[in-house]
Write a protein that holds these residues in place. Structure first.
Motif, PDB file in Angstrom:
ATOM      1  N   GLU A 186       0.819  -1.211   0.000  1.00  0.00           N
ATOM      2  CA  GLU A 186       0.000   0.000   0.000  1.00  0.00           C
ATOM      3  C   GLU A 186       0.856   1.266   0.000  1.00  0.00           C
ATOM      4  O   GLU A 186       0.366   2.357  -0.313  1.00  0.00           O
ATOM      5  N   LYS A 187       2.134   1.131   0.290  1.00  0.00           N
ATOM      6  CA  LYS A 187       3.022   2.298   0.258  1.00  0.00           C
ATOM      7  C   LYS A 187       3.142   2.852  -1.161  1.00  0.00           C
ATOM      8  O   LYS A 187       3.325   4.059  -1.354  1.00  0.00           O
ATOM      9  N   TRP A 205       0.242   5.138  -1.507  1.00  0.00           N
ATOM     10  CA  TRP A 205       0.488   6.353  -0.734  1.00  0.00           C
ATOM     11  C   TRP A 205       1.473   7.277  -1.451  1.00  0.00           C
ATOM     12  O   TRP A 205       1.278   8.497  -1.491  1.00  0.00           O
ATOM     13  N   ASN A 206       2.525   6.727  -2.045  1.00  0.00           N
ATOM     14  CA  ASN A 206       3.507   7.547  -2.755  1.00  0.00           C
ATOM     15  C   ASN A 206       2.878   8.243  -3.964  1.00  0.00           C
ATOM     16  O   ASN A 206       3.196   9.398  -4.269  1.00  0.00           O
ATOM     17  N   PHE A 257      -0.303   9.046  -4.159  1.00  0.00           N
ATOM     18  CA  PHE A 257      -1.124  10.045  -3.466  1.00  0.00           C
ATOM     19  C   PHE A 257      -0.299  11.310  -3.219  1.00  0.00           C
ATOM     20  O   PHE A 257      -0.713  12.431  -3.561  1.00  0.00           O
ATOM     21  N   LEU A 277      -7.587  10.101   1.154  1.00  0.00           N
ATOM     22  CA  LEU A 277      -7.253   9.141   2.208  1.00  0.00           C
ATOM     23  C   LEU A 277      -8.212   7.954   2.218  1.00  0.00           C
ATOM     24  O   LEU A 277      -7.863   6.867   2.689  1.00  0.00           O
ATOM     25  N   ILE A 333      -6.800   4.726   0.644  1.00  0.00           N
ATOM     26  CA  ILE A 333      -5.732   3.934   1.265  1.00  0.00           C
ATOM     27  C   ILE A 333      -6.392   2.727   1.919  1.00  0.00           C
ATOM     28  O   ILE A 333      -7.266   2.871   2.765  1.00  0.00           O
ATOM     29  N   ALA A 378      -2.367  -1.771   4.729  1.00  0.00           N
ATOM     30  CA  ALA A 378      -1.357  -0.853   5.270  1.00  0.00           C
ATOM     31  C   ALA A 378      -0.826  -1.381   6.597  1.00  0.00           C
ATOM     32  O   ALA A 378      -1.602  -1.712   7.489  1.00  0.00           O
ATOM     33  N   LEU A 435       3.618   2.212   7.817  1.00  0.00           N
ATOM     34  CA  LEU A 435       3.028   3.078   6.791  1.00  0.00           C
ATOM     35  C   LEU A 435       2.004   4.022   7.402  1.00  0.00           C
ATOM     36  O   LEU A 435       1.989   5.221   7.090  1.00  0.00           O
ATOM     37  N   VAL A 485       2.003   8.056   7.298  1.00  0.00           N
ATOM     38  CA  VAL A 485       0.889   8.840   6.772  1.00  0.00           C
ATOM     39  C   VAL A 485       0.473   9.924   7.756  1.00  0.00           C
ATOM     40  O   VAL A 485       0.385  11.107   7.410  1.00  0.00           O
TER      41      VAL A 485
END
Length: 298
Positions: free
Chosen positions: A165-166, A169-170, A172, A191, A194, A199, A203, A207
């Protein structure tokens, strides 16, 4: 109206092409309306939004019937030929794009089809990005130009092919930072995409401690977290995600393992592919084998 061949088509990036109005009007309804309609009688016509290279390819087609397509120019030619109402080029370039889809061409084509629904390539591009997500976002630097709703359409997918999930996020963070001031307001909304269940604790800590969250007044207004000094801030954040974000793991409903044996004149290829959720139009190569299996045990 003068049609002797002394007219020119101009592009905004400095291109200038001497043309025959009669020939272009005969072979393209757009130019028929432009040259012989009530759109002015000047000898120089500026075509806005079309670059020199693309216009040159279009003119070559209109004069000779030949169009040269490659990974670099196919999307631009598709968009411009649609605008100029040249249906044979639309069909050829659309077929080329879909057949030769790669991780570098898919995002520009995705954006083109997002803005021009009649191109009919959106679902295929969307599907390709989902299957090749991690490779696509690593190769395509301008993630920030993707419209918000288009980005959400990709991130909500359970079949999104990301190692963890990173990666999501990256993407994002990159999208927000592309236009930081104007996009801070969208942080609470994004958000939701995610996946909490995918996650891990490091992570989630990254966040909630990120400046996009911690220093964002829009997050404070949405009560995403209380004081960061609170020992239970991570738990509070988890509760927020549980309430608002996508539910469940990013696990496709179905996974198809495909062994593909291609026999060539002097060799043969035996490759292994994956595809997800009952659709097999695009495969992701995961390896090669020296032999072809007789049986697969489930």
């Amino acid at each position: 109206m003068n049609s002797s061949g002394d007219e020119f088509l101009l592009t905004e990036d400095g291109g200038k092409f001497k043309i025959s109005r009669n020939v272009l009007a005969e072979r393209c309804s757009y130019f028929q309306a432009l040259f012989f309609g009530d759109f002015g009688d000047g000898t120089d016509v500026l075509l806005k939004g079309i670059d020199t290279e693309t216009l040159e390819n279009i003119l070559v087609y209109l004069y000779s019937g030949n169009i040269h397509l490659n990974e670099k120019n196919a999307t631009d030619i598709l968009v411009v030929s649609d605008y100029l109402l040249i249906k044979p080029v639309v069909q050829k370039s659309s077929s080329f794009v879909l057949k030769e889809m790669t991780s570098t061409i898919c995002v520009p084509q995705f954006l083109a089809s997002w803005g021009i629904e009649r191109l009919g390539t959106f679902n295929i591009c969307h599907r390709f990005i989902v299957i090749h997500f991690q490779e696509v976002v690593s190769l395509y630097e301008e993630i920030g130009i993707i419209p918000l709703e288009a980005l959400k359409a990709v991130l909500r997918e359970k079949s999104l092919n990301a190692s963890d999930e990173k990666v999501v996020w990256n993407v994002f963070v990159r999208w927000i930072q592309f236009d930081l001031i104007d996009r801070l307001q969208f942080v609470p909304e994004l958000l939701k995409y995610i996946s909490l269940e995918d996650a891990d604790k490091p992570l989630l800590n990254d966040v909630i401690c990120h400046n996009l969250i911690k220093e964002n007044n829009f997050c404070k207004k949405k009560l995403i977290f209380s004081e960061l000094q609170d020992a239970d801030h991570l738990q509070n954040f988890r509760q927020f995600l549980n309430t608002n974000n996508m539910s469940g793991l990013r696990i496709p409903t179905n996974i198809h393992l495909i062994f593909h044996h291609c026999i060539k004149t002097f060799s043969s290829d035996k490759n292994i592919y994956l595809t997800f959720d009952g659709e097999i139009e695009y495969w992701r190569k995961v390896g090669s084998v020296e032999y072809f299996p007789d049986y697969i045990i489930h």
